[in-house]
Design an enzyme around this catalytic site. Structure first.
Site, PDB file in Angstrom:
ATOM      1  N   HIS A   1      54.553  43.376 -23.827  1.00 15.50           N
ATOM      2  CA  HIS A   1      53.640  43.820 -24.711  1.00 15.50           C
ATOM      3  C   HIS A   1      53.829  43.276 -26.276  1.00 15.50           C
ATOM      4  O   HIS A   1      53.916  43.880 -27.087  1.00 15.50           O
ATOM      5  CB  HIS A   1      54.230  45.419 -25.075  1.00 15.50           C
ATOM      6  CG  HIS A   1      53.959  46.038 -23.537  1.00 15.50           C
ATOM      7  ND1 HIS A   1      52.561  46.658 -23.276  1.00 15.50           N
ATOM      8  CD2 HIS A   1      54.632  46.804 -22.411  1.00 15.50           C
ATOM      9  CE1 HIS A   1      52.845  47.474 -22.140  1.00 15.50           C
ATOM     10  NE2 HIS A   1      53.854  47.313 -21.689  1.00 15.50           N
TER      11      HIS A   1
ATOM     12  N   TYR B   1      54.904  62.556 -19.423  1.00 16.03           N
ATOM     13  CA  TYR B   1      54.073  61.845 -20.112  1.00 16.03           C
ATOM     14  C   TYR B   1      52.992  62.868 -20.546  1.00 16.03           C
ATOM     15  O   TYR B   1      51.850  63.017 -19.649  1.00 16.03           O
ATOM     16  CB  TYR B   1      53.507  60.704 -19.125  1.00 16.03           C
ATOM     17  CG  TYR B   1      54.392  59.469 -19.411  1.00 16.03           C
ATOM     18  CD1 TYR B   1      55.811  59.630 -19.473  1.00 16.03           C
ATOM     19  CD2 TYR B   1      53.647  58.360 -19.211  1.00 16.03           C
ATOM     20  CE1 TYR B   1      56.511  58.453 -19.500  1.00 16.03           C
ATOM     21  CE2 TYR B   1      54.491  57.383 -19.434  1.00 16.03           C
ATOM     22  CZ  TYR B   1      55.930  57.138 -19.492  1.00 16.03           C
ATOM     23  OH  TYR B   1      56.473  55.960 -19.474  1.00 16.03           O
ATOM     24  N   PHE B   2      52.904  63.350 -21.892  1.00 19.31           N
ATOM     25  CA  PHE B   2      52.069  64.385 -22.338  1.00 19.31           C
ATOM     26  C   PHE B   2      50.542  63.302 -22.795  1.00 19.31           C
ATOM     27  O   PHE B   2      49.554  64.156 -22.923  1.00 19.31           O
ATOM     28  CB  PHE B   2      52.470  65.108 -23.249  1.00 19.31           C
ATOM     29  CG  PHE B   2      53.533  65.843 -23.001  1.00 19.31           C
ATOM     30  CD1 PHE B   2      53.870  66.024 -21.659  1.00 19.31           C
ATOM     31  CD2 PHE B   2      54.465  66.723 -23.912  1.00 19.31           C
ATOM     32  CE1 PHE B   2      54.835  67.027 -21.337  1.00 19.31           C
ATOM     33  CE2 PHE B   2      55.382  67.483 -23.533  1.00 19.31           C
ATOM     34  CZ  PHE B   2      55.520  67.799 -22.140  1.00 19.31           C
ATOM     35  N   ASP B   3      50.460  62.154 -22.439  1.00 16.05           N
ATOM     36  CA  ASP B   3      49.129  61.633 -22.467  1.00 16.05           C
ATOM     37  C   ASP B   3      48.558  61.875 -21.189  1.00 16.05           C
ATOM     38  O   ASP B   3      47.190  61.749 -20.968  1.00 16.05           O
ATOM     39  CB  ASP B   3      48.996  60.029 -22.550  1.00 16.05           C
ATOM     40  CG  ASP B   3      50.136  59.237 -21.595  1.00 16.05           C
ATOM     41  OD1 ASP B   3      51.130  59.861 -21.230  1.00 16.05           O
ATOM     42  OD2 ASP B   3      49.685  57.953 -21.361  1.00 16.05           O
TER      43      ASP B   3
ATOM     44  N   TRP C   1      61.915  56.284 -17.392  1.00 14.71           N
ATOM     45  CA  TRP C   1      60.448  56.602 -17.251  1.00 14.71           C
ATOM     46  C   TRP C   1      59.931  56.722 -15.689  1.00 14.71           C
ATOM     47  O   TRP C   1      59.270  57.354 -15.339  1.00 14.71           O
ATOM     48  CB  TRP C   1      59.494  55.871 -18.099  1.00 14.71           C
ATOM     49  CG  TRP C   1      59.254  54.454 -17.639  1.00 14.71           C
ATOM     50  CD1 TRP C   1      59.953  53.450 -17.969  1.00 14.71           C
ATOM     51  CD2 TRP C   1      57.979  53.816 -17.433  1.00 14.71           C
ATOM     52  NE1 TRP C   1      59.544  52.165 -17.497  1.00 14.71           N
ATOM     53  CE2 TRP C   1      58.238  52.785 -17.457  1.00 14.71           C
ATOM     54  CE3 TRP C   1      56.727  54.784 -17.151  1.00 14.71           C
ATOM     55  CZ2 TRP C   1      57.095  51.791 -16.770  1.00 14.71           C
ATOM     56  CZ3 TRP C   1      55.721  53.801 -16.617  1.00 14.71           C
ATOM     57  CH2 TRP C   1      55.922  52.171 -16.425  1.00 14.71           C
TER      58      TRP C   1
ATOM     59  N   TRP D   1      51.565  58.377 -25.511  1.00 17.31           N
ATOM     60  CA  TRP D   1      51.016  57.192 -25.353  1.00 17.31           C
ATOM     61  C   TRP D   1      49.453  57.275 -25.746  1.00 17.31           C
ATOM     62  O   TRP D   1      49.005  58.487 -25.517  1.00 17.31           O
ATOM     63  CB  TRP D   1      50.996  56.431 -24.034  1.00 17.31           C
ATOM     64  CG  TRP D   1      52.327  56.443 -23.501  1.00 17.31           C
ATOM     65  CD1 TRP D   1      52.859  56.979 -22.477  1.00 17.31           C
ATOM     66  CD2 TRP D   1      53.262  55.167 -23.712  1.00 17.31           C
ATOM     67  NE1 TRP D   1      54.297  56.364 -22.040  1.00 17.31           N
ATOM     68  CE2 TRP D   1      54.582  55.433 -23.202  1.00 17.31           C
ATOM     69  CE3 TRP D   1      52.987  54.107 -24.685  1.00 17.31           C
ATOM     70  CZ2 TRP D   1      55.460  54.524 -23.154  1.00 17.31           C
ATOM     71  CZ3 TRP D   1      54.194  53.087 -24.901  1.00 17.31           C
ATOM     72  CH2 TRP D   1      55.372  53.436 -24.129  1.00 17.31           C
TER      73      TRP D   1
ATOM     74  N   ASP E   1      59.763  47.157 -21.094  1.00 15.46           N
ATOM     75  CA  ASP E   1      59.282  47.595 -20.019  1.00 15.46           C
ATOM     76  C   ASP E   1      58.044  46.377 -19.701  1.00 15.46           C
ATOM     77  O   ASP E   1      57.573  45.785 -20.608  1.00 15.46           O
ATOM     78  CB  ASP E   1      58.486  48.957 -20.259  1.00 15.46           C
ATOM     79  CG  ASP E   1      57.381  48.825 -21.554  1.00 15.46           C
ATOM     80  OD1 ASP E   1      57.992  48.296 -22.403  1.00 15.46           O
ATOM     81  OD2 ASP E   1      56.387  49.624 -21.678  1.00 15.46           O
ATOM     82  N   GLU E   2      57.579  46.518 -18.716  1.00 16.69           N
ATOM     83  CA  GLU E   2      56.504  45.917 -18.251  1.00 16.69           C
ATOM     84  C   GLU E   2      56.133  44.492 -18.608  1.00 16.69           C
ATOM     85  O   GLU E   2      55.474  44.169 -19.239  1.00 16.69           O
ATOM     86  CB  GLU E   2      55.101  46.721 -18.369  1.00 16.69           C
ATOM     87  CG  GLU E   2      55.196  47.976 -18.003  1.00 16.69           C
ATOM     88  CD  GLU E   2      54.190  48.856 -18.340  1.00 16.69           C
ATOM     89  OE1 GLU E   2      53.770  49.977 -17.450  1.00 16.69           O
ATOM     90  OE2 GLU E   2      53.486  49.169 -19.346  1.00 16.69           O
TER      91      GLU E   2
ATOM     92  N   ASP F   1      52.687  46.755 -29.803  1.00 12.65           N
ATOM     93  CA  ASP F   1      52.393  46.627 -28.680  1.00 12.65           C
ATOM     94  C   ASP F   1      51.091  45.664 -28.495  1.00 12.65           C
ATOM     95  O   ASP F   1      50.965  45.160 -29.792  1.00 12.65           O
ATOM     96  CB  ASP F   1      51.911  47.983 -28.120  1.00 12.65           C
ATOM     97  CG  ASP F   1      52.047  48.218 -26.253  1.00 12.65           C
ATOM     98  OD1 ASP F   1      51.673  47.136 -25.761  1.00 12.65           O
ATOM     99  OD2 ASP F   1      52.793  48.932 -25.957  1.00 12.65           O
TER     100      ASP F   1
ATOM    101  N   GLU G   1      46.487  55.619 -25.652  1.00 16.20           N
ATOM    102  CA  GLU G   1      45.306  54.817 -25.436  1.00 16.20           C
ATOM    103  C   GLU G   1      44.096  55.735 -25.369  1.00 16.20           C
ATOM    104  O   GLU G   1      43.044  55.489 -25.823  1.00 16.20           O
ATOM    105  CB  GLU G   1      45.461  54.345 -23.990  1.00 16.20           C
ATOM    106  CG  GLU G   1      46.287  53.226 -23.821  1.00 16.20           C
ATOM    107  CD  GLU G   1      47.550  53.499 -23.232  1.00 16.20           C
ATOM    108  OE1 GLU G   1      48.028  54.739 -23.669  1.00 16.20           O
ATOM    109  OE2 GLU G   1      48.407  52.916 -22.506  1.00 16.20           O
TER     110      GLU G   1
HETATM  111  C1  ACM Z   1      55.956  52.950 -20.098  1.00 18.60           C
HETATM  112  O1  ACM Z   1      55.331  53.721 -19.836  1.00 18.60           O
HETATM  113  N1  ACM Z   1      55.426  51.749 -19.906  1.00 18.60           N
HETATM  114  C2  ACM Z   1      57.472  52.950 -20.523  1.00 18.60           C
END
Ligand code: ACM
Length: 393
Positions: free
Chosen positions: A133, A288-290, A263, A335, A195-196, A50, A337
């Site tokens: 990313h 999304y368990f973050d 997602w 995730w 993604d993104e 990433d 972060e």
């Molecule tokens: C993502 O949450 N960017 C896949």
């Protein structure tokens, strides 16, 4: 109930570990494999690269880990002006901790992990995120951008606009890395992120614009679909199938029979994919368990409020699909972060991951929630025996 069924309702029962934002020592990754085996989860998706770190050792591109695996600082708490997505992630009013952070897995470590997981019925699915990313890779090899700007490895959270060039130079880089990936990992699927990916650099690049014209594409954004199709063809030639986040179908379904990891439930990503005849793994924001367990009151800092255990257990992976035959399964995302340590990871993952495992195994025939709750303390004790904690019930 007359005992558990011998065959699972869904073939893909997964969990994603983001080892890029915060590095997770390989022993803790193995511990997650132990937990997965206990719960009969079977797909460990490793998000290996990433903006903030590159964790996969490459023999052909060594600076990816010499440079790209390390950042000299990390944003403290949430970036300032967090909700203003027009700002570059490093132009927020950030406070940084000046502690060097990083790490990577050698190919030998990953081969051992793959074998360890295989013995326990778990497939390790690697993800190399492309073409967005990519800031850590760009820091290591500036020529991977259409403009060779000197950049550092990302130190904040958000979506970086510095992405990969998607011409033959960028493709050659990706196929070099994927050749090493398929040599290390035996999964039938290789995840390529997708993604993104902001298109600002491509819009501004005369090289990208000429490429768009030469390919007969009307928009620069269409380059992503073309690129994904080329990568899918490469993976097919290696005997593997491409899987990517749902952005890979935003400009239409690329060539190569890709699988979509859906997602963005708020864009009906899974419904769009199945209507287009594409196989899907459900990875909605509910999983999304973050995100905090519930509203976040009294919870540790996390990226957003989230679903509590009861809401997760009630999740129906078939909802919104045009054709249930296209559902491969479901997956929880961790995730990292805001998950800097293994203990914090267990807190966010458990017990919610137990619910995901049961949805995947039993499908619609799972026991009533009260029964699930009654069994839970014993299952959490078994996890504790593996050295894995959980959020208090
Ligand atoms: C993502 O949450 N960017 C896949």
């Amino acid at each position: 109930m007359s005992g558990p069924p011998h065959t699972p309702a869904l073939p893909w029962r997964g969990v994603m570990l983001d080892v890029a934002r915060h590095f997770l020592p390989i022993g803790e990754v193995r511990r997650m494999v132990d937990a997965m085996a206990l719960l009969r989860l079977n797909a460990l998706h490793l998000h290996l690269t990433d903006d903030q770190g590159w964790r996969f050792e490459s023999k052909s591109w060594p600076r990816l880990t010499e440079i790209g695996a390390w950042r000299d600082a990390t944003v403290v708490g949430r970036p300032g002006n967090y909700t203003d997505w027009s700002l570059h992630p490093e132009n927020h009013l950030n406070t940084y901790s000046r502690v060097r952070h990083g790490g990577f897995y050698t190919q030998a470590e990953l081969r051992d992990l793959v074998a360890y997981a295989r013995e326990r019925g778990v497939t390790v699915v690697p993800e190399i995120d492309m073409p967005g990313h990519m800031r850590a890779a760009r820091a290591a090899y500036p020529d991977l951008g259409y403009e060779p700007t000197a950049l550092g490895v990302g130190r904040s959270w958000g979506i970086y606009p510095e992405v990969l060039r998607v011409d033959e130079t960028g493709l050659a880089f990706c196929t070099d890395i994927l050749a090493e990936v398929v040599d290390v990992f035996d999964a039938p699927y290789v995840h390529i992120g997708g993604d993104e990916c902001p298109k600002v650099e491509w819009e501004a690049s005369p090289v990208a614009q000429a490429q768009r014209r030469d390919l007969g594409l009307s928009e620069v954004a269409d380059l992503q679909r073309w690129f994904t199709g080329r990568i899918a063809a490469y993976l097919t030639s290696c005997g593997r199938r491409l899987i990517g986040w749902d952005e890979i179908i935003d400009e239409g379904v690329p060539d190569g029979d890709p699988v979509v990891m859906a997602w963005r439930d708020w864009t009906d990503a899974a419904g769009r994919a199945t209507r287009a005849g594409v196989d899907v793994v459900q990875a909605p924001s509910l999983l999304y368990f973050d995100h905090a367990c519930g509203t976040g009151d009294g919870e540790p800092l996390s990226i957003a409020p989230g679903a509590d255990l009861a809401a997760v257990y009630a999740y129906d992976p078939y909802a919104g699909l045009s054709d249930p035959a296209h559902l491969l399964g479901l997956q929880a995302q961790l995730w990292s972060e805001y998950i800097p340590t293994a203990d914090h990871l267990w807190y966010m993952a458990f017990p919610r991951l137990v619910a995901v495992a049961d949805i995947g195994w039993y499908g619609a025939d799972r026991p009533p929630y009260e029964e699930f709750l009654a069994d839970l303390p014993g299952r959490l004790e078994a996890l504790a025996d593996l050295g894995i904690g959980h959020r208090p019930l």
